[in-house]
Design an enzyme around this catalytic site. Structure first.
Site, mmCIF file in Angstrom:
data_model
loop_
_atom_site.group_PDB
_atom_site.id
_atom_site.type_symbol
_atom_site.label_atom_id
_atom_site.label_comp_id
_atom_site.label_asym_id
_atom_site.label_seq_id
_atom_site.Cartn_x
_atom_site.Cartn_y
_atom_site.Cartn_z
ATOM 1 N N LYS A 145 -49.360 -18.540 -18.193
ATOM 2 C CA LYS A 145 -49.210 -17.636 -19.338
ATOM 3 C C LYS A 145 -49.126 -18.449 -20.618
ATOM 4 O O LYS A 145 -48.367 -19.416 -20.703
ATOM 5 C CB LYS A 145 -47.970 -16.754 -19.173
ATOM 6 C CG LYS A 145 -47.870 -15.649 -20.231
ATOM 7 C CD LYS A 145 -46.798 -14.631 -19.873
ATOM 8 C CE LYS A 145 -46.661 -13.567 -20.943
ATOM 9 N NZ LYS A 145 -47.922 -12.800 -21.154
ATOM 10 N N HIS A 201 -42.383 -15.947 -16.247
ATOM 11 C CA HIS A 201 -43.775 -15.690 -15.864
ATOM 12 C C HIS A 201 -44.385 -16.954 -15.255
ATOM 13 O O HIS A 201 -43.815 -18.042 -15.337
ATOM 14 C CB HIS A 201 -44.608 -15.257 -17.078
ATOM 15 C CG HIS A 201 -44.414 -13.824 -17.447
ATOM 16 N ND1 HIS A 201 -43.394 -13.414 -18.278
ATOM 17 C CD2 HIS A 201 -45.104 -12.699 -17.104
ATOM 18 C CE1 HIS A 201 -43.464 -12.098 -18.427
ATOM 19 N NE2 HIS A 201 -44.483 -11.641 -17.729
ATOM 20 N N GLY A 255 -60.952 -12.910 -14.461
ATOM 21 C CA GLY A 255 -59.581 -13.397 -14.473
ATOM 22 C C GLY A 255 -58.716 -12.736 -13.415
ATOM 23 O O GLY A 255 -59.134 -11.804 -12.730
#
Length: 270
Positions: free
Chosen positions: A160, A156, A12
């Site tokens: 997310k 963000h 990731g």
């Protein structure tokens, strides 16, 4: 002795940054890197995955087969995966640094129970700057909190999956604790339609999800005629990765217990 660190979710965005951070830090080395079962990244060299060249550590999907290669696991994945990793680490006496957010109360209870057996740093944000902001928020709340409206605004990237962010919630919790309030009853997370007049003791939250924003948090302490804003803006995930590695090194001589970045940075003595 060199601390051997494993990274969960190595493929990731955060996992790759963590591999880089471990590789560049002194006193630690990458012992293992993990991905979910069946991932196409299994077998890939972790260093090549992170763009830093061959490290000789192949990504695995089996913690059991790699258990002798690491002392501590850094986990920034999803709650369900992290809980499985916690059970493994307790059974095999491995320390943990947990940056996963979105746990429910049962998940938080499981982390607390695990800390009776192993040493864990569990934090919503591993940035040194954010954790300093937590202390500034406590001071601002002590001076202004009972006389102003408090709002937490966070932004963000579009990928997310939880909202508000764990950091925003932690900010609210620091403020609420300072003011003797319970965030569960005083936090307001959604306003729509005819809401009525704002109550003075509310702690409001607003969430933005857009593009590639790494992480931005601003808290308003708004009184009539003036407003104090305390903000933090992250421009790179490396700030979180470096903080997580710092937390791991701090845990090296801890046998068990639950800690956060306040402990790692010794902020209570400021």
């Amino acid at each position: 002795m060199t601390l051997k660190i494993a990274i969960a979710g190595a493929g990731g965005r955060m996992g790759r940054q963590l591999i880089q951070a471990v590789h560049s830090a002194e006193g630690v080395e990458l012992g293992a890197a993990f991905e979910r079962k069946g991932s196409s990244l299994v077998g890939t060299d972790a260093g090549e995955l992170a763009g830093i060249g061959h490290l000789g550590v192949a990504v695995s999907d089996d913690l059991e087969s790699q258990k002798d290669k690491f002392d501590l696991l850094i986990d920034f994945t999803r709650p369900e995966g992290t809980l499985e990793h916690i059970a493994f680490c307790v059974a095999n006496n491995k320390k943990m640094v947990i940056g996963t957010t979105g746990f429910d109360e049962n998940g938080k209870t499981a982390i607390k129970a695990a800390s009776d057996k192993i040493a864990i740093v569990f934090a919503s944000n591993f940035s040194v700057g954010v954790n300093l902001v937590f202390k500034l928020l406590e001071k601002a709340a002590k001076v202004m909190g009972d006389y102003c409206d408090i709002e937490v605004i966070e932004a963000h990237h579009r990928h997310k999956v939880d909202a508000p962010s764990g950091t925003a919630l932690s900010m609210g919790e620091h403020i609420a604790k300072t003011l003797g309030r319970d965030l569960k009853t005083h936090g307001v997370f959604c306003r729509e339609g005819i809401t009525g007049e704002r109550k003075r003791d509310e702690i409001g939250f607003s969430t933005i999800r857009a593009s590639d924003v790494v992480g931005e948090h601003t808290v308003w302490f708004a009184d009539i005629g003036e407003r104090v804003e305390i903000s933090h803006k992250a421009s790179s995930r490396m700030t979180f990765a470096n903080g997580a590695v710092r937390a791991g090194k701090w845990l090296e001589n801890k046998a068990n217990g639950l800690f956060d970045m306040t402990d790692v940075l010794d902020l209570n003595n400021l």
